[in-house]
Design a protein around this motif. Structure first.
Motif, PDB file in Angstrom:
ATOM      1  N   VAL A 828       0.841  -1.202   0.000  1.00  0.00           N
ATOM      2  CA  VAL A 828       0.000   0.000   0.000  1.00  0.00           C
ATOM      3  C   VAL A 828       0.874   1.250   0.000  1.00  0.00           C
ATOM      4  O   VAL A 828       0.667   2.173  -0.797  1.00  0.00           O
ATOM      5  N   THR A 829       1.868   1.263   0.878  1.00  0.00           N
ATOM      6  CA  THR A 829       2.743   2.430   0.951  1.00  0.00           C
ATOM      7  C   THR A 829       3.602   2.547  -0.294  1.00  0.00           C
ATOM      8  O   THR A 829       3.882   3.655  -0.771  1.00  0.00           O
ATOM      9  N   GLU A 830       4.020   1.404  -0.826  1.00  0.00           N
ATOM     10  CA  GLU A 830       4.812   1.426  -2.054  1.00  0.00           C
ATOM     11  C   GLU A 830       4.022   2.059  -3.202  1.00  0.00           C
ATOM     12  O   GLU A 830       4.548   2.877  -3.961  1.00  0.00           O
ATOM     13  N   LYS A 831       2.755   1.710  -3.304  1.00  0.00           N
ATOM     14  CA  LYS A 831       1.904   2.314  -4.338  1.00  0.00           C
ATOM     15  C   LYS A 831       1.729   3.808  -4.070  1.00  0.00           C
ATOM     16  O   LYS A 831       1.764   4.636  -4.991  1.00  0.00           O
ATOM     17  N   LEU A 832       1.569   4.146  -2.794  1.00  0.00           N
ATOM     18  CA  LEU A 832       1.426   5.545  -2.414  1.00  0.00           C
ATOM     19  C   LEU A 832       2.667   6.336  -2.817  1.00  0.00           C
ATOM     20  O   LEU A 832       2.564   7.414  -3.416  1.00  0.00           O
ATOM     21  N   VAL A 833       3.837   5.796  -2.519  1.00  0.00           N
ATOM     22  CA  VAL A 833       5.087   6.485  -2.844  1.00  0.00           C
ATOM     23  C   VAL A 833       5.278   6.571  -4.352  1.00  0.00           C
ATOM     24  O   VAL A 833       5.718   7.603  -4.886  1.00  0.00           O
ATOM     25  N   THR A 834       4.945   5.498  -5.056  1.00  0.00           N
ATOM     26  CA  THR A 834       5.056   5.524  -6.514  1.00  0.00           C
ATOM     27  C   THR A 834       4.196   6.628  -7.111  1.00  0.00           C
ATOM     28  O   THR A 834       4.627   7.358  -8.014  1.00  0.00           O
ATOM     29  N   ASP A 835       2.998   6.773  -6.583  1.00  0.00           N
ATOM     30  CA  ASP A 835       2.117   7.845  -7.061  1.00  0.00           C
ATOM     31  C   ASP A 835       2.679   9.214  -6.714  1.00  0.00           C
ATOM     32  O   ASP A 835       2.586  10.163  -7.503  1.00  0.00           O
ATOM     33  N   VAL A 836       3.275   9.331  -5.503  1.00  0.00           N
ATOM     34  CA  VAL A 836       3.887  10.603  -5.087  1.00  0.00           C
ATOM     35  C   VAL A 836       5.023  10.976  -6.029  1.00  0.00           C
ATOM     36  O   VAL A 836       5.156  12.132  -6.456  1.00  0.00           O
ATOM     37  N   VAL A 837       5.846   9.986  -6.370  1.00  0.00           N
ATOM     38  CA  VAL A 837       6.978  10.240  -7.263  1.00  0.00           C
ATOM     39  C   VAL A 837       6.483  10.660  -8.641  1.00  0.00           C
ATOM     40  O   VAL A 837       6.982  11.624  -9.238  1.00  0.00           O
ATOM     41  N   LYS A 838       5.481   9.941  -9.170  1.00  0.00           N
ATOM     42  CA  LYS A 838       4.962  10.281 -10.498  1.00  0.00           C
ATOM     43  C   LYS A 838       4.357  11.677 -10.527  1.00  0.00           C
ATOM     44  O   LYS A 838       4.492  12.422 -11.491  1.00  0.00           O
ATOM     45  N   GLU A 839       3.677  12.036  -9.436  1.00  0.00           N
ATOM     46  CA  GLU A 839       2.969  13.308  -9.400  1.00  0.00           C
ATOM     47  C   GLU A 839       3.913  14.491  -9.201  1.00  0.00           C
ATOM     48  O   GLU A 839       3.737  15.546  -9.814  1.00  0.00           O
ATOM     49  N   ASN A 840       4.939  14.329  -8.356  1.00  0.00           N
ATOM     50  CA  ASN A 840       5.765  15.461  -7.952  1.00  0.00           C
ATOM     51  C   ASN A 840       7.087  15.573  -8.690  1.00  0.00           C
ATOM     52  O   ASN A 840       7.756  16.605  -8.568  1.00  0.00           O
ATOM     53  N   PHE A 841       7.477  14.536  -9.410  1.00  0.00           N
ATOM     54  CA  PHE A 841       8.767  14.586 -10.094  1.00  0.00           C
ATOM     55  C   PHE A 841       8.619  14.334 -11.591  1.00  0.00           C
ATOM     56  O   PHE A 841       9.497  13.749 -12.217  1.00  0.00           O
ATOM     57  N   LYS A 842       7.507  14.791 -12.148  1.00  0.00           N
ATOM     58  CA  LYS A 842       7.253  14.588 -13.577  1.00  0.00           C
ATOM     59  C   LYS A 842       8.333  15.224 -14.433  1.00  0.00           C
ATOM     60  O   LYS A 842       8.826  14.631 -15.395  1.00  0.00           O
ATOM     61  N   SER A 843       8.705  16.453 -14.110  1.00  0.00           N
ATOM     62  CA  SER A 843       9.650  17.200 -14.940  1.00  0.00           C
ATOM     63  C   SER A 843      11.093  16.990 -14.508  1.00  0.00           C
ATOM     64  O   SER A 843      11.991  17.659 -15.024  1.00  0.00           O
ATOM     65  N   CYS A 844      11.324  16.091 -13.571  1.00  0.00           N
ATOM     66  CA  CYS A 844      12.678  15.865 -13.051  1.00  0.00           C
ATOM     67  C   CYS A 844      13.344  14.699 -13.768  1.00  0.00           C
ATOM     68  O   CYS A 844      12.692  13.759 -14.206  1.00  0.00           O
ATOM     69  N   THR A 845      14.659  14.768 -13.839  1.00  0.00           N
ATOM     70  CA  THR A 845      15.457  13.614 -14.252  1.00  0.00           C
ATOM     71  C   THR A 845      15.595  12.723 -13.028  1.00  0.00           C
ATOM     72  O   THR A 845      16.110  13.145 -11.996  1.00  0.00           O
ATOM     73  N   LEU A 846      15.135  11.490 -13.156  1.00  0.00           N
ATOM     74  CA  LEU A 846      15.025  10.605 -11.996  1.00  0.00           C
ATOM     75  C   LEU A 846      15.925   9.392 -12.173  1.00  0.00           C
ATOM     76  O   LEU A 846      15.880   8.713 -13.194  1.00  0.00           O
ATOM     77  N   LEU A 847      16.772   9.129 -11.157  1.00  0.00           N
ATOM     78  CA  LEU A 847      17.597   7.921 -11.125  1.00  0.00           C
ATOM     79  C   LEU A 847      17.151   7.089  -9.938  1.00  0.00           C
ATOM     80  O   LEU A 847      17.155   7.578  -8.792  1.00  0.00           O
ATOM     81  N   VAL A 848      16.749   5.857 -10.200  1.00  0.00           N
ATOM     82  CA  VAL A 848      16.208   4.986  -9.162  1.00  0.00           C
ATOM     83  C   VAL A 848      17.082   3.742  -9.059  1.00  0.00           C
ATOM     84  O   VAL A 848      17.139   2.932  -9.989  1.00  0.00           O
ATOM     85  N   VAL A 849      17.771   3.600  -7.954  1.00  0.00           N
ATOM     86  CA  VAL A 849      18.525   2.379  -7.663  1.00  0.00           C
ATOM     87  C   VAL A 849      17.601   1.451  -6.906  1.00  0.00           C
ATOM     88  O   VAL A 849      17.037   1.830  -5.869  1.00  0.00           O
ATOM     89  N   ALA A 850      17.407   0.232  -7.400  1.00  0.00           N
ATOM     90  CA  ALA A 850      16.404  -0.643  -6.784  1.00  0.00           C
ATOM     91  C   ALA A 850      16.781  -2.101  -6.954  1.00  0.00           C
ATOM     92  O   ALA A 850      17.434  -2.498  -7.919  1.00  0.00           O
ATOM     93  N   HIS A 851      16.330  -2.896  -5.975  1.00  0.00           N
ATOM     94  CA  HIS A 851      16.387  -4.346  -6.073  1.00  0.00           C
ATOM     95  C   HIS A 851      15.006  -4.920  -6.366  1.00  0.00           C
ATOM     96  O   HIS A 851      14.884  -6.019  -6.890  1.00  0.00           O
ATOM     97  N   LYS A 852      13.967  -4.183  -6.002  1.00  0.00           N
ATOM     98  CA  LYS A 852      12.591  -4.615  -6.288  1.00  0.00           C
ATOM     99  C   LYS A 852      12.263  -4.178  -7.712  1.00  0.00           C
ATOM    100  O   LYS A 852      12.003  -3.000  -7.979  1.00  0.00           O
ATOM    101  N   LEU A 853      12.287  -5.130  -8.617  1.00  0.00           N
ATOM    102  CA  LEU A 853      12.170  -4.802 -10.037  1.00  0.00           C
ATOM    103  C   LEU A 853      10.815  -4.212 -10.396  1.00  0.00           C
ATOM    104  O   LEU A 853      10.700  -3.470 -11.375  1.00  0.00           O
ATOM    105  N   GLU A 854       9.783  -4.515  -9.610  1.00  0.00           N
ATOM    106  CA  GLU A 854       8.472  -3.970  -9.935  1.00  0.00           C
ATOM    107  C   GLU A 854       8.434  -2.450  -9.829  1.00  0.00           C
ATOM    108  O   GLU A 854       7.544  -1.794 -10.381  1.00  0.00           O
ATOM    109  N   THR A 855       9.418  -1.863  -9.115  1.00  0.00           N
ATOM    110  CA  THR A 855       9.447  -0.410  -8.974  1.00  0.00           C
ATOM    111  C   THR A 855      10.097   0.283 -10.160  1.00  0.00           C
ATOM    112  O   THR A 855      10.003   1.504 -10.282  1.00  0.00           O
ATOM    113  N   ILE A 856      10.767  -0.474 -11.039  1.00  0.00           N
ATOM    114  CA  ILE A 856      11.481   0.180 -12.139  1.00  0.00           C
ATOM    115  C   ILE A 856      11.006  -0.260 -13.523  1.00  0.00           C
ATOM    116  O   ILE A 856      11.393   0.335 -14.521  1.00  0.00           O
TER     117      ILE A 856
END
Length: 898
Positions: A828-856
């Motif tokens: 639930v929180t992961e989905k919440l954070v994903t939505d926060v990132v999409k909403e607030n960092f649309k115009s940003c260059t984003l680098l995501v280091v991750a082990h959970k592949l569903e996040t990338i």
């Protein structure tokens, strides 16, 4: 029977009953009391008796836990007798609190907790201590080569061990600064697995591992190696749920127990990950000899706390630097002149006392013979008294001024030296902090600066005071009889020779004294960081003995240094006594025509001289001893600095686009190390969202550090077509936002953490908090005011990450980096954070280091790293078309392919 033993045993009985132990009655405890009265060490067997009395089990009955008045767990009840049990739930729901309760690290307000059996624990934040790889895993357990190799294999550490310099004897530095976060996590897990326990408590210890290693370690270690044991595993990875024998779902402080059948029914849509049956392990022939269980075998292993200790004289450059820091040579000479004038007044006042005694003798003689006292004699008598009074007054005033000038001089030098140290440490290259133990830094800022602040000024003052007093005494003795200069010269030469003998010993002992304190501080700091783990493994005695070894070394050096100084003072006193005897014998056994005042002056000044000489020689030696602390402090002012003042300060709106280019970028920490990044070439277009993946130690976090210029790199890194080598560090680091894998929060309020410089108003700060999801019901946070402190907010690890996101939202930078963003979060929180990132960092260059592949998988591109090189870099769709590709296999193993 002692009263203390009775109290101890009774408290243990009450504690056992409170925690729900059954089968122990008062007769049993009476027997324990009797045994303890005969032999108190028998009391230590009580824990062993508890553990072998029943089969291993975990039983929690109607338990409520409160922390600082806040109810975290409410009337929870469950029982685990065998198998793998997974604990999960929303962030901040109390998962870690439950494990701490089982570890008896916190107490329950109501109910009972029974953990029957030997316990192993792997914390959420992995703890390693400064010692070898092997000793980090053993933690005091007896070495078993076969079990050790098996544990390395199931924790996927065999390949890492073989690649690390020294293998099993590789020295892990403080806080694991020379290993990756994934390696720290697997070492922590290996420590828990190596201990042959009945109950394994694992607090989300796989979250920092890539998907391949996660699946391998889960299957080989948790499922196979721990078969037949109780394994309670906290995780947010729902791919593991269906493999568990039971699951504890915690929400709003309430626990729901589910069986394997319920899990399979609820999670039947989850496809089982495919795990390739392969293992990078090579078993060799090893010696079966028994090895020491000490954390650090000093005969075989280097001391990670060992400081570079200088030898020989303190260089003149150290004295010169100290004088310059105090105000320079001119001020130093000015203070010396004040000392000379002050002691001239003081010595001449002593001469006036002698004249006064002679005049009193003449006046008494005239009165005895009824001779009229001449006006000239009375005039000289009155003038002597007035001059003596003026000299005394002048000496007092000049002494106060001289002391004020000198102590202000030393205070200024100390303040400036400390400021230089702080600026040097704060601006030092990251490599300096990687190789310097925290204990050494704390020692220089505590012990050495204490010596410089509180001891050195008084030693310098005493020496100068005695030096000029000594000169005055010698002059007065010479006025009485020049022959007195002969024994004075002899005693000075003898004491100087004694100083020459003592000073090399005393100086080196002083260096040993201050340097041996660093291991004690560093070891204590490392132990406090891992206190929960230490208690869980019940190795308090082992850690205490290890600390005692460091403390004994420091105490012995300190005691020897003081004894040596006292022995030096004793022999100086001996020679001074001989000198006084010579002066007295001169007046007793030889004829003389010296007045009574001059005899008194000679004897009193001889006593004074001997005290001055012996104490002055000691203080002279102490100056060099104390200057070793200045020498050590100056070492930390010479740390190699980041090139912060070089380059241009770009405009406030740089970067405008957020384009990133790497051109032949390579990186290694020093010239003797191998390359961690190798010829990286890629381009990230403005506003692109890039996922960075790879197995643990592949170089993902190292790549991120190059953008902040934490280490010097080869090649070019361009942001908006500007090479960052030609930009000031302040510009770069202010304009790039990072949310690290382990979120950093500072002591203070929520406002201080989000807006430390006071650049934003309350409305903007609350808006950022809401956008980060910290005020939603799903986050479960307790942020009700910006003035609430971080401690009072009781934030979980995931909530701290959300607070870091709020900080990033507030900064509004064009380049944002997320390092393992959702590692600690539930679905639930992961989905919440994903939505926060999409909403607030649309115009940003984003680098995501991750082990959970569903996040990338939904990002624009994915970069796959192996051994510091890019092996794949393209859109997720293109990479998934490569059936033999690394990314395809990673996604396949994670069960995300349909």
């Amino acid at each position: 029977m002692s009263e203390k033993i009775f109290r101890d045993c009774t408290s243990v009985r009450d504690s056992v009953y409170c925690h729900g132990w059954e089968g122990f009655n008062d007769d049993f405890f009476h027997h324990v009391l009797v045994c303890a009265s005969l032999n108190p060490s028998m009391f230590k067997l009580l824990d062993f008796v508890f553990r072998i009395n029943e089969n291993a089990k975990v039983n929690v009955r109607n338990t409520t836990v409160e922390i600082r008045g806040h109810t975290v767990l409410k009337g929870i009840s469950f029982e685990v007798n065998n198998g793998l049990t997974i604990i999960s739930g929303p962030i901040g729901s109390g998962k870690t609190t439950l494990l701490r309760l089982l570890l008896n690290d916190i107490s329950c307000k109501e109910g009972s907790v029974l953990v029957n059996g030997r316990v192993s624990y792997a914390p959420q934040e992995p703890w390693v201590f400064p010692s070898t790889l092997k000793q980090n895993i053993l933690l005091g357990e007896k070495f078993d080569r076969n079990r050790y190799e098996e544990v390395l294999k199931v924790c996927a550490l065999t390949l890492d061990r073989d690649r690390l310099p020294g293998g099993d004897d590789f020295m892990v530095k403080e806080q694991g600064s020379n290993i990756s976060s994934g390696q720290k996590a697997r070492i922590s897990l290996a420590r828990a697995a190596y201990r042959n326990s009945d109950v394994y408590l694992l607090d989300d210890c796989l979250r920092s591992l890539d998907i391949h290693v996660q699946e391998y370690v889960f299957k080989e270690c948790l499922q196979r190696f721990m078969t037949g044991k109780i394994c309670i595993f906290v995780t947010q990875n729902n791919n593991f749920f269906y493999k568990a024998d039971g699951i504890l779902w915690i929400e709003n402080g309430v626990v729901q127990m589910k069986s394997r059948g319920v899990i399979n029914a609820e999670k039947q849509h989850v496809k089982e990950p495919v795990m390739e049956e392969k293992c990078d392990v090579t078993l060799g022939d090893y010696d079966e000899a028994d090895e020491s269980t000490k954390l650090l075998d000093s005969k075989q292993k280097p001391n990670v706390y060992c400081e570079e200790k200088k030898s020989g004289k303190v260089e003149k450059a150290v004295y010169k630097k100290y004088i310059k820091l105090g105000g320079g040579y001119f001020l130093g000479v000015f203070i010396i002149l004040f000392f000379i004038v002050t002691h001239t007044c003081k010595s001449y006042s002593e001469k006036m006392v002698s004249n006064w005694v002679n005049l009193e003798e003449n006046i008494s003689l005239y009165k005895h013979e009824n001779i009229k006292i001449s006006d000239d004699l009375m005039t000289r008598y009155n003038f002597t008294l007035i001059l003596y009074s003026c000299l005394i007054l002048g000496t007092v005033v000049l002494s106060v001024i001289t002391a004020t000038l000198l102590f202000n001089f030393t205070r200024t030098a100390s303040n400036r030296l400390q400021n230089l140290m702080v600026r040097s440490i704060m601006g030092a290259l990251m490599y300096f902090h990687d190789v310097t133990p925290i204990g050494s830094i704390i020692n220089r800022f505590s012990k050495d600066l204490t010596v410089i602040d509180e001891q050195l000024p008084f030693v310098v003052y005493d020496f100068l005071e005695i030096l000029f007093s000594f000169c005055g005494v010698v002059i007065l003795l010479a006025c009485v009889n020049l022959l007195f200069l002969i024994p004075v010269s002899v005693i000075i030469i003898i004491m100087y020779l004694m100083r020459k003998i003592y000073i090399p010993i005393g100086r080196n002992l002083q260096r040993m004294d201050v340097s041996s304190r660093s291991p004690m501080i560093g070891y204590l700091n490392a132990s406090l960081e891992g206190l929960t783990t230490i208690r869980a493994f019940r190795v308090e005695d082992l850690l205490t003995k290890e600390f005692d070894r460091h403390q004994d070394l420091y105490t012995s050096a300190n005691y020897t240094s003081k004894c040596c100084a006292r022995a030096f003072g004793y022999f100086l006193d001996l020679w001074c006594s001989i000198f006084i005897a010579t002066i007295v014998a001169r007046f007793v056994f030889l004829d003389h025509d010296i007045t009574v005042g001059e005899i008194g002056l000679a004897i009193t000044q001889a006593y004074t001289l001997t005290g001055f000489v012996q104490y002055g020689i000691r203080q002279w030696a102490e100056i060099e001893n104390k200057m070793t602390s200045v020498e050590r402090a100056l070492e930390y002012t010479k740390a190699e600095q980041e090139r912060n003042d070089m380059g241009i300060l770009s405009s406030l709106n740089w970067p405008i686009k957020g384009k990133i280019q790497f051109v032949d970028v390579s990186l290694r920490y020093c010239s003797t190390d191998s390359y961690l990044l190798k010829n990286l070439n890629f381009t990230i277009n403005p506003a692109e969202k890039i996922g960075i993946v790879g197995r643990t130690g592949a170089g993902k976090s190292t790549l991120i550090t190059t953008l902040f210029r934490l280490y010097d790199h080869e090649g070019e890194i361009r942001i908006d077509d500007m090479d960052i080598k030609y930009l000031q560090l302040k510009t770069i680091r202010q304009k790039i936002t990072i949310i690290p894998q382990e979120p950093v929060l500072f002591t203070g309020t929520i406002r201080d953490n989000l807006d430390p410089f006071g650049d934003y108003d309350d409305h903007e700060i609350w808006s950022a908090i809401e956008k980060a999801g910290l005020r939603s019901a799903e986050s479960g946070s307790n942020i009700t005011s910006l003035e609430i402190t971080i401690d009072d907010a009781k934030l979980s690890s995931a909530q701290k990450q959300l607070l870091s996101i709020a900080r990033a939202v507030l900064l509004k930078n064009k380049i944002v980096i997320f390092d393992e963003l959702t590692a600690n979060m539930d679905e639930v929180t992961e989905k919440l954070v994903t939505d926060v990132v999409k909403e607030n960092f649309k115009s940003c260059t984003l680098l995501v280091v991750a082990h959970k592949l569903e996040t990338i998988v939904g990002l624009d591109k994915v970069m796959v790293l192996e051994h510091g090189a890019i092996v794949e870099y393209n859109t997720p769709a293109m990479l998934l078309e490569e059936k033999n590709g690394v990314f395809y296999n990673m996604v396949k193993s994670s069960g995300l392919l349909k």
